[in-house]
Design a protein around this motif. Structure first.
Motif, PDB file in Angstrom:
ATOM      1  N   VAL A   1       0.843  -1.157   0.000  1.00 18.50           N
ATOM      2  CA  VAL A   1       0.000   0.000   0.000  1.00 18.50           C
ATOM      3  C   VAL A   1       0.901   1.236   0.000  1.00 18.50           C
ATOM      4  CG1 VAL A   1      -0.224   0.162   2.510  1.00 18.50           C
ATOM      5  CG2 VAL A   1      -2.039   1.021   1.060  1.00 18.50           C
ATOM      6  N   THR A   2       0.488   2.277  -0.700  1.00 17.22           N
ATOM      7  CA  THR A   2       1.216   3.532  -0.690  1.00 17.22           C
ATOM      8  C   THR A   2       0.290   4.621  -0.164  1.00 17.22           C
ATOM      9  OG1 THR A   2       2.622   2.889  -2.542  1.00 17.22           O
ATOM     10  CG2 THR A   2       2.449   5.240  -2.083  1.00 17.22           C
ATOM     11  N   LEU A   3       0.738   5.316   0.868  1.00 21.14           N
ATOM     12  CA  LEU A   3      -0.008   6.429   1.442  1.00 21.14           C
ATOM     13  C   LEU A   3       0.634   7.722   0.962  1.00 21.14           C
ATOM     14  CD1 LEU A   3      -0.217   5.042   5.083  1.00 21.14           C
ATOM     15  CD2 LEU A   3      -1.952   4.862   3.293  1.00 21.14           C
ATOM     16  N   THR A   4      -0.178   8.717   0.674  1.00 22.20           N
ATOM     17  CA  THR A   4       0.322   9.985   0.166  1.00 22.20           C
ATOM     18  C   THR A   4      -0.373  11.124   0.891  1.00 22.20           C
ATOM     19  OG1 THR A   4       0.677   9.036  -2.020  1.00 22.20           O
ATOM     20  CG2 THR A   4       0.589  11.417  -1.895  1.00 22.20           C
ATOM     21  N   VAL A   5       0.413  12.128   1.258  1.00 25.40           N
ATOM     22  CA  VAL A   5      -0.148  13.344   1.838  1.00 25.40           C
ATOM     23  C   VAL A   5       0.080  14.469   0.838  1.00 25.40           C
ATOM     24  CG1 VAL A   5       1.939  13.961   3.117  1.00 25.40           C
ATOM     25  CG2 VAL A   5      -0.253  14.780   3.905  1.00 25.40           C
ATOM     26  N   GLY A   6      -0.981  15.229   0.560  1.00 23.53           N
ATOM     27  CA  GLY A   6      -0.862  16.329  -0.389  1.00 23.53           C
ATOM     28  C   GLY A   6      -0.393  17.593   0.313  1.00 23.53           C
ATOM     29  N   PHE A   7       0.663  18.195  -0.197  1.00 27.72           N
ATOM     30  CA  PHE A   7       1.197  19.407   0.401  1.00 27.72           C
ATOM     31  C   PHE A   7       1.963  20.168  -0.668  1.00 27.72           C
ATOM     32  CE2 PHE A   7       4.419  21.923   2.564  1.00 27.72           C
ATOM     33  CZ  PHE A   7       3.654  22.562   3.528  1.00 27.72           C
ATOM     34  N   THR A   8       1.813  21.490  -0.666  1.00 32.17           N
ATOM     35  CA  THR A   8       2.554  22.331  -1.585  1.00 32.17           C
ATOM     36  C   THR A   8       3.461  23.239  -0.771  1.00 32.17           C
ATOM     37  OG1 THR A   8       0.703  22.320  -3.131  1.00 32.17           O
ATOM     38  CG2 THR A   8       2.352  24.034  -3.424  1.00 32.17           C
ATOM     39  N   GLY A   9       4.724  23.288  -1.113  1.00 28.64           N
ATOM     40  CA  GLY A   9       5.665  24.142  -0.413  1.00 28.64           C
ATOM     41  C   GLY A   9       6.807  23.338   0.171  1.00 28.64           C
ATOM     42  N   THR A  10       7.586  23.979   1.035  1.00 30.92           N
ATOM     43  CA  THR A  10       8.719  23.339   1.677  1.00 30.92           C
ATOM     44  C   THR A  10       8.274  22.752   3.008  1.00 30.92           C
ATOM     45  OG1 THR A  10      10.210  24.924   0.663  1.00 30.92           O
ATOM     46  CG2 THR A  10      11.057  23.703   2.550  1.00 30.92           C
TER      47      THR A  10
ATOM     48  N   ASN B   1       8.845  19.127   5.971  1.00 29.41           N
ATOM     49  CA  ASN B   1       9.403  17.840   6.384  1.00 29.41           C
ATOM     50  C   ASN B   1       8.240  16.911   6.677  1.00 29.41           C
ATOM     51  OD1 ASN B   1      12.226  18.564   6.407  1.00 29.41           O
ATOM     52  ND2 ASN B   1      11.734  19.840   8.166  1.00 29.41           N
ATOM     53  N   PHE B   2       8.413  15.641   6.355  1.00 28.99           N
ATOM     54  CA  PHE B   2       7.355  14.649   6.536  1.00 28.99           C
ATOM     55  C   PHE B   2       7.852  13.548   7.466  1.00 28.99           C
ATOM     56  CE2 PHE B   2       7.036  16.605   2.411  1.00 28.99           C
ATOM     57  CZ  PHE B   2       5.693  16.946   2.311  1.00 28.99           C
ATOM     58  N   GLN B   3       7.075  13.226   8.493  1.00 32.42           N
ATOM     59  CA  GLN B   3       7.405  12.113   9.381  1.00 32.42           C
ATOM     60  C   GLN B   3       6.194  11.187   9.442  1.00 32.42           C
ATOM     61  OE1 GLN B   3      10.342  11.009  11.163  1.00 32.42           O
ATOM     62  NE2 GLN B   3       8.929   9.321  10.918  1.00 32.42           N
ATOM     63  N   TRP B   4       6.331  10.021   8.820  1.00 31.29           N
ATOM     64  CA  TRP B   4       5.279   9.017   8.863  1.00 31.29           C
ATOM     65  C   TRP B   4       5.344   8.273  10.185  1.00 31.29           C
ATOM     66  CZ3 TRP B   4       1.334   8.778   5.578  1.00 31.29           C
ATOM     67  CH2 TRP B   4       1.464   9.476   4.380  1.00 31.29           C
ATOM     68  N   GLN B   5       4.171   7.959  10.736  1.00 34.60           N
ATOM     69  CA  GLN B   5       4.083   7.249  12.005  1.00 34.60           C
ATOM     70  C   GLN B   5       3.078   6.101  11.884  1.00 34.60           C
ATOM     71  OE1 GLN B   5       2.950  10.474  14.646  1.00 34.60           O
ATOM     72  NE2 GLN B   5       5.095  10.840  15.162  1.00 34.60           N
TER      73      GLN B   5
ATOM     74  N   GLY C   1       9.130   5.226   8.080  1.00 33.82           N
ATOM     75  CA  GLY C   1       9.237   5.948   6.821  1.00 33.82           C
ATOM     76  C   GLY C   1      10.326   6.996   6.815  1.00 33.82           C
ATOM     77  N   THR C   2      10.357   7.743   5.724  1.00 27.41           N
ATOM     78  CA  THR C   2      11.391   8.742   5.514  1.00 27.41           C
ATOM     79  C   THR C   2      10.757  10.094   5.256  1.00 27.41           C
ATOM     80  OG1 THR C   2      11.432   8.250   3.160  1.00 27.41           O
ATOM     81  CG2 THR C   2      12.976   7.031   4.554  1.00 27.41           C
ATOM     82  N   ASN C   3      11.586  11.089   5.042  1.00 28.98           N
ATOM     83  CA  ASN C   3      11.129  12.447   4.790  1.00 28.98           C
ATOM     84  C   ASN C   3      10.599  12.547   3.363  1.00 28.98           C
ATOM     85  OD1 ASN C   3      10.635  15.146   5.046  1.00 28.98           O
ATOM     86  ND2 ASN C   3      12.752  15.763   4.720  1.00 28.98           N
ATOM     87  N   SER C   4       9.377  12.058   3.168  1.00 25.65           N
ATOM     88  CA  SER C   4       8.762  12.025   1.848  1.00 25.65           C
ATOM     89  C   SER C   4       7.252  12.158   1.997  1.00 25.65           C
ATOM     90  CB  SER C   4       9.100  10.703   1.152  1.00 25.65           C
ATOM     91  OG  SER C   4       8.339  10.557  -0.023  1.00 25.65           O
ATOM     92  N   PRO C   5       6.569  12.788   1.052  1.00 23.76           N
ATOM     93  CA  PRO C   5       5.109  12.846   1.126  1.00 23.76           C
ATOM     94  C   PRO C   5       4.443  11.503   0.818  1.00 23.76           C
ATOM     95  CG  PRO C   5       5.867  13.915  -0.869  1.00 23.76           C
ATOM     96  CD  PRO C   5       7.088  13.560  -0.066  1.00 23.76           C
ATOM     97  N   ASN C   6       5.232  10.503   0.404  1.00 28.27           N
ATOM     98  CA  ASN C   6       4.714   9.161   0.109  1.00 28.27           C
ATOM     99  C   ASN C   6       5.342   8.138   1.042  1.00 28.27           C
ATOM    100  OD1 ASN C   6       3.327  10.119  -2.291  1.00 28.27           O
ATOM    101  ND2 ASN C   6       5.368  10.266  -3.177  1.00 28.27           N
ATOM    102  N   TYR C   7       4.534   7.183   1.483  1.00 27.43           N
ATOM    103  CA  TYR C   7       5.048   6.089   2.313  1.00 27.43           C
ATOM    104  C   TYR C   7       4.498   4.777   1.770  1.00 27.43           C
ATOM    105  CZ  TYR C   7       5.950   3.064   6.314  1.00 27.43           C
ATOM    106  OH  TYR C   7       6.373   2.026   7.112  1.00 27.43           O
ATOM    107  N   SER C   8       5.383   3.874   1.364  1.00 25.92           N
ATOM    108  CA  SER C   8       4.989   2.562   0.846  1.00 25.92           C
ATOM    109  C   SER C   8       5.272   1.502   1.897  1.00 25.92           C
ATOM    110  CB  SER C   8       5.741   2.237  -0.440  1.00 25.92           C
ATOM    111  OG  SER C   8       5.357   3.139  -1.452  1.00 25.92           O
ATOM    112  N   TYR C   9       4.334   0.592   2.039  1.00 25.26           N
ATOM    113  CA  TYR C   9       4.420  -0.413   3.092  1.00 25.26           C
ATOM    114  C   TYR C   9       3.766  -1.691   2.592  1.00 25.26           C
ATOM    115  CZ  TYR C   9       3.876  -2.372   7.817  1.00 25.26           C
ATOM    116  OH  TYR C   9       3.937  -3.164   8.929  1.00 25.26           O
ATOM    117  N   THR C  10       4.413  -2.820   2.804  1.00 25.22           N
ATOM    118  CA  THR C  10       3.854  -4.112   2.395  1.00 25.22           C
ATOM    119  C   THR C  10       3.019  -4.673   3.530  1.00 25.22           C
ATOM    120  OG1 THR C  10       5.755  -4.525   0.970  1.00 25.22           O
ATOM    121  CG2 THR C  10       4.419  -6.440   1.611  1.00 25.22           C
TER     122      THR C  10
END
Length: 76
Positions: A1-10, A12-16, A29-38
């Motif tokens: 599954v891939t989760l995505t958060v929509g954001f415009t601008g600068t 930092n992203f922390q998935w929990q 996860g990492t500092n990304s607007p997308n998080y993929s997880y099996t």
């Protein structure tokens, strides 16, 4: 599954992840607007959310639930 958060601008992203669904969030996860997880087993289920922080503060995304359901055939 891939989760995505929509954001415009600068930002930092922390998935929990809250595996037990009891409010105990753990960073994943990492500092990304997308998080993929099996998700393959029930143990992979849980709630996921993203904390987005920028120069003006932080916002926490509502949680997303990823579930795995198993079905056992009847035993005769």
């Amino acid at each position: 599954v891939t989760l995505t958060v929509g954001f415009t601008g600068t930002a930092n992203f922390q998935w929990q992840r809250d595996q037990q669904r009891n409010g105990s969030w753990v960073n994943v996860g990492t500092n990304s607007p997308n998080y993929s997880y099996t998700i393959a087993t029930v143990a992979d289920s849980g709630n996921f959310r993203c904390v987005v922080s920028g120069p003006c503060g932080a916002v926490t995304q509502n949680s997303n639930t990823a579930s795995v359901y198993t079905c056992q055939p009847p035993v005769v």
